[in-house]
Design an enzyme around this catalytic site. Structure first.
Site, PDB file in Angstrom:
ATOM      1  CG  ASP A 161      53.440  20.445  56.588  1.00  0.00           C
ATOM      2  OD1 ASP A 161      54.676  20.357  56.680  1.00  0.00           O
ATOM      3  OD2 ASP A 161      52.808  20.033  55.582  1.00  0.00           O
ATOM      4  CG  ASP A 186      57.343  18.672  54.907  1.00  0.00           C
ATOM      5  OD1 ASP A 186      56.890  19.089  55.994  1.00  0.00           O
ATOM      6  OD2 ASP A 186      56.871  19.022  53.816  1.00  0.00           O
ATOM      7  CE1 TYR A 235      49.077  21.989  53.643  1.00  0.00           C
ATOM      8  CE2 TYR A 235      51.450  22.355  53.719  1.00  0.00           C
ATOM      9  CZ  TYR A 235      50.343  21.569  53.995  1.00  0.00           C
ATOM     10  OH  TYR A 235      50.499  20.358  54.619  1.00  0.00           O
ATOM     11  CD  GLU A 278      53.264  14.030  54.020  1.00  0.00           C
ATOM     12  OE1 GLU A 278      52.881  14.016  52.834  1.00  0.00           O
ATOM     13  OE2 GLU A 278      54.144  14.805  54.456  1.00  0.00           O
TER      14      GLU A 278
END
Ligand SMILES: *[C@@H]1O[C@H](CO)[C@@H](O)[C@H](O)[C@H]1NC(C)=O
Length: 497
Positions: free
Chosen positions: A86, A89, A238, A478
């Site tokens: 995603d 990571d 999430y 990120e």
């Protein structure tokens, strides 16, 4: 070589002077040319190659990446190889992956005609995900696999995906432990992608649509949020904060758009009100689909004047008006430099999704001679396009910090991207295994990332337009697949206009 450079420089100087004159004459000054947008578009799609999990094909262009996750699913005797990580990571989270896919597909559906040289790459980016989602949806009847990788264990390491040795646990939803949110988003992704492949690969398209209908039926028949049964591994990452009603309506709307099947129209008509059609809600993200659903459904009203969809035009107007300074229902927040601002964590995800909705709504309005009504004032499609352009240009570097928030675009862009694969040495130059905790020296290092994650858009600056190029500040540094997805459509639009 020297000569070529000289004439290229002369050419670009002439072009700059011309565009300055044009800018002074028309007062429409732009920091970027359509060539710049086309360059950014190509990069925004290339980014997805850096997020790939599974066996990489020979056509892989980001060559610092290697194969990874080749036995994903094997402990459950299912094949769950492939799909996307995603963000920075190595977890494959189903909800954001499906949402990313839906928005990549929507980008191609609305603006695919404006990306002739990138359409093949865009389809490949979508298919990388839909191949995985098809496996996740069909491997075991009555089950949807929704995640591979334990995020709590994964986050204890700073490891390249190619070295990953953390538990690749598999998580699923079922009749007993339902997940209408993740399942209906998966249905939306498959249905939207079926439109993308309709002409280029009709049998794949049919399979996508048929699977979408089955997954939607599962989502609707066994209702519940995946956050209930999977809370320890999906929250807070999430977590489905907005519940699952928004995804059910969104999923039905996409299947309706893809199939024109009357049962989905009937579903929207009878469930719309209770599933959020009447809420004025102003965010559009991997969690909350309400604003996007309204814009999507407004198309039917604008094109066919179907009474039952009038509601969606009205609420789309309300959403759009909330973004337009000076109208009576204005309520968005902008930074002093003009960036739409929603929150400190990965704010650019809201900027890209908002820019996309502005352009899509502008397209629906202008192809039907319509405009948005904000109280007593009228807002034209051109106004929506110029607001979207301001946001896109800001991201690309026309901002107070003079910083492009797309990696590898422009002269100045972030060097310390919060991304394991990009920040650790490539497996090509450093084939030896780098173990879990040995990787952290690279997270904390002051050196720039050795592997450029070309095209990634990061979380972005704060509400005062300032950005710390700091790898450990994941809120700002990120990238994520769903930040880029709607930007693909927006860049395609500006590369052609
Ligand atoms: C329409 O959708 C319903 C529900 O998925 C399905 O049973 C029916 O076969 C579909 N009709 C057509 C013509 O595809």
């Amino acid at each position: 070589m020297g000569l070529k450079m000289a004439s290229a420089t002369k050419y670009s100087m002439v072009m700059q002077i011309l565009s300055l004159i044009l800018c002074l004459l028309t007062l429409s000054c732009s920091a970027f040319t359509s060539k710049d947008y086309a360059d950014a578009l190509a990069k925004s799609i290339l980014f997805y190659e850096g997020q790939r999990s599974g066996k990489l094909p020979s056509s892989q262009r980001l060559t610092w990446r290697g194969d990874s996750g080749l036995s994903d699913g094997s402990s459950y005797h299912v094949d769950l190889v492939g799909g996307y990580y995603d963000a920075g990571d190595n977890v494959k989270f189903g909800l954001p992956m499906a949402f990313t896919t839906t928005l990549l597909a929507w980008s191609v559906i609305e603006f695919g005609n404006s990306m002739p040289s990138q359409i093949g790459n865009a389809r490949a980016a979508i298919r990388w995900s839909t191949d995985y989602l098809l496996k996740a949806a069909t491997a075991t009847p009555g089950t949807l696999y929704v995640q591979v990788g334990d995020p709590n264990m994964d986050h204890k390491c700073w490891e390249r995906p190619e070295d990953m040795d953390t538990p690749r646990n598999v998580y699923k939803v079922s009749k007993q432990n339902p997940g209408s949110d993740v399942a209906a988003e998966t249905a939306a992704a498959l249905a939207a992608a079926s439109i993308v492949f309709k002409d280029s690969d009709p049998s794949y398209s049919t399979k996508l649509l048929q699977t979408a209908m089955k997954v939607f039926d599962f989502a609707d028949s066994y209702r519940g949020s995946y956050s209930d049964s999977l809370s320890s591994v999906v929250c807070p990452f999430y977590c489905s904060y907005s519940g699952y009603h928004d995804e059910l309506l969104w999923g039905a709307s996409w299947i309706h758009r893809a199939s024109n099947n009357a049962s989905y129209l009937a579903y929207i008509q009878s469930n719309g009100q209770t599933m959020g059609a009447d809420d004025d809600d102003y965010s559009f993200s991997w969690d909350d689909k309400r604003a996007g659903t309204k814009v999507l459904l407004s198309k039917d009203f604008l094109e066919k004047n179907t009474e039952e969809f009038q509601l969606y035009k009205r609420h789309s107007d309300n959403y759009i008006c909330s973004l337009i300074p000076g109208t009576s229902s204005f309520q968005a927040q902008y930074t002093p430099g003009g960036l739409f601002y929603k929150g400190s964590e990965s704010n650019l995800q809201y900027v890209t999704s908002t820019a996309f909705l502005l352009l899509t709504y502008a397209k629906y309005l202008s192809s039907n001679g319509g405009s948005a009504s904000c109280g007593t004032s009228t807002v034209t499609a051109e106004r929506l396009i110029s607001l979207a352009k301001k946001q896109v240009d800001y991201i690309l570097g026309d901002n107070p910090a003079k910083m492009s928030y797309m990696v590898g675009f422009g002269d100045k862009y972030p060097q310390h991207v919060h991304h394991r694969g990009s920040s650790l040495p490539s497996v090509r130059t450093h084939p030896d295994h780098i173990a879990c905790s040995n990787g952290f020296q690279y997270l904390y290092s002051a050196s720039p990332n050795p592997n450029v994650l070309v095209g990634a858009i990061l979380g972005g600056p704060n509400n005062r337009d300032s950005f710390a190029d700091d790898r450990n500040n994941y809120q700002q540094s990120e990238p994520a697949t769903y930040i880029n997805a709607p930007f693909v459509g927006a860049l395609a639009f500006f590369s052609a206009n």
